[in-house]
Design a protein around this motif. Structure first.
Motif, PDB file in Angstrom:
ATOM      1  N   THR A  88     -93.674 -52.112  32.759  1.00 40.91           N
ATOM      2  CA  THR A  88     -92.994 -53.386  33.002  1.00 40.91           C
ATOM      3  C   THR A  88     -92.631 -54.002  31.659  1.00 40.91           C
ATOM      4  OG1 THR A  88     -94.195 -53.762  35.071  1.00 40.91           O
ATOM      5  CG2 THR A  88     -93.210 -55.686  34.028  1.00 40.91           C
ATOM      6  N   LEU A  89     -91.379 -54.416  31.543  1.00 38.16           N
ATOM      7  CA  LEU A  89     -90.885 -55.081  30.340  1.00 38.16           C
ATOM      8  C   LEU A  89     -90.335 -56.434  30.764  1.00 38.16           C
ATOM      9  CD1 LEU A  89     -88.894 -51.994  29.036  1.00 38.16           C
ATOM     10  CD2 LEU A  89     -91.092 -52.782  28.171  1.00 38.16           C
ATOM     11  N   VAL A  90     -90.711 -57.483  30.037  1.00 37.79           N
ATOM     12  CA  VAL A  90     -90.265 -58.830  30.395  1.00 37.79           C
ATOM     13  C   VAL A  90     -89.483 -59.425  29.232  1.00 37.79           C
ATOM     14  CG1 VAL A  90     -90.994 -61.139  31.105  1.00 37.79           C
ATOM     15  CG2 VAL A  90     -92.267 -59.140  31.894  1.00 37.79           C
ATOM     16  N   GLY A  91     -88.348 -60.047  29.567  1.00 32.81           N
ATOM     17  CA  GLY A  91     -87.541 -60.720  28.551  1.00 32.81           C
ATOM     18  C   GLY A  91     -86.345 -59.896  28.132  1.00 32.81           C
ATOM     19  N   ALA A  92     -85.436 -60.551  27.422  1.00 31.55           N
ATOM     20  CA  ALA A  92     -84.226 -59.891  26.930  1.00 31.55           C
ATOM     21  C   ALA A  92     -84.573 -59.175  25.629  1.00 31.55           C
ATOM     22  CB  ALA A  92     -83.117 -60.916  26.708  1.00 31.55           C
ATOM     23  N   LEU A  93     -84.764 -57.874  25.726  1.00 32.14           N
ATOM     24  CA  LEU A  93     -85.146 -57.091  24.556  1.00 32.14           C
ATOM     25  C   LEU A  93     -83.911 -56.475  23.905  1.00 32.14           C
ATOM     26  CD1 LEU A  93     -88.150 -55.215  26.201  1.00 32.14           C
ATOM     27  CD2 LEU A  93     -88.230 -57.259  24.797  1.00 32.14           C
ATOM     28  N   PRO A  94     -83.904 -56.367  22.566  1.00 33.70           N
ATOM     29  CA  PRO A  94     -82.790 -55.695  21.905  1.00 33.70           C
ATOM     30  C   PRO A  94     -82.780 -54.206  22.259  1.00 33.70           C
ATOM     31  CG  PRO A  94     -84.440 -56.426  20.299  1.00 33.70           C
ATOM     32  CD  PRO A  94     -84.888 -56.898  21.648  1.00 33.70           C
ATOM     33  N   LYS A  95     -81.614 -53.590  22.131  1.00 33.47           N
ATOM     34  CA  LYS A  95     -81.450 -52.195  22.547  1.00 33.47           C
ATOM     35  C   LYS A  95     -82.462 -51.269  21.878  1.00 33.47           C
ATOM     36  CE  LYS A  95     -78.133 -48.468  22.969  1.00 33.47           C
ATOM     37  NZ  LYS A  95     -76.787 -48.003  22.683  1.00 33.47           N
ATOM     38  N   GLN A  96     -82.660 -51.394  20.579  1.00 26.86           N
ATOM     39  CA  GLN A  96     -83.578 -50.497  19.869  1.00 26.86           C
ATOM     40  C   GLN A  96     -84.986 -50.581  20.445  1.00 26.86           C
ATOM     41  OE1 GLN A  96     -82.905 -51.878  15.863  1.00 26.86           O
ATOM     42  NE2 GLN A  96     -81.753 -50.023  15.348  1.00 26.86           N
ATOM     43  N   LYS A  97     -85.433 -51.790  20.767  1.00 26.51           N
ATOM     44  CA  LYS A  97     -86.775 -51.957  21.335  1.00 26.51           C
ATOM     45  C   LYS A  97     -86.836 -51.365  22.741  1.00 26.51           C
ATOM     46  CE  LYS A  97     -90.577 -55.172  21.990  1.00 26.51           C
ATOM     47  NZ  LYS A  97     -91.584 -54.143  21.984  1.00 26.51           N
ATOM     48  N   LEU A  98     -85.792 -51.571  23.526  1.00 26.75           N
ATOM     49  CA  LEU A  98     -85.753 -50.985  24.873  1.00 26.75           C
ATOM     50  C   LEU A  98     -85.826 -49.462  24.796  1.00 26.75           C
ATOM     51  CD1 LEU A  98     -83.164 -52.921  27.073  1.00 26.75           C
ATOM     52  CD2 LEU A  98     -85.515 -52.389  27.634  1.00 26.75           C
TER      53      LEU A  98
END
Length: 107
Positions: A88-98
């Motif tokens: 689970t990932l929460v929040g607007a993450l930058p592409k590199q982090k995703l």
């Protein structure tokens, strides 16, 4: 491959029954951070669509699935493998982090 939209009615077939990993973006039209992450998810779908499917679920229109997975903040992104939530990932993450967060599923 563009991102796909799913609903309470189609969630089982679109997500849980899939043989490849599925990233579900729980979002709503009024959510600013959701709008920020949407183009990134489109890019991921284009680049990695053969390894992971990207599916969007509007939380306002689909309360059953939203409630079943306890989604209270958006954007929330769940990764499903064989019908189970594995990340689970929460929040607007930058592409590199995703991409880093998803690397185990991108092969």
């Amino acid at each position: 491959m563009a991102t796909k939209h799913t609903t309470d009615a189609d969630f089982q077939a679109d997500v849980l029954d899939q043989s490849t990993p599925v990233l579900v973006d729980f979002w709503a039209p009024w959510c600013g951070p959701c709008k920020m992450v949407a183009p990134i998810l489109e890019e991921l779908s284009e680049e990695y669509g053969d390894k992971i499917q990207v599916v969007k679920l509007n939380t306002d229109d689909n309360p059953q699935v939203t409630g079943r997975y306890g989604i209270t903040g958006i954007p929330t992104m769940n990764v499903y493998v064989d019908g189970e939530v594995v990340k689970t990932l929460v929040g607007a993450l930058p592409k590199q982090k995703l991409v880093r967060e998803l690397e185990n599923y991108l092969g």
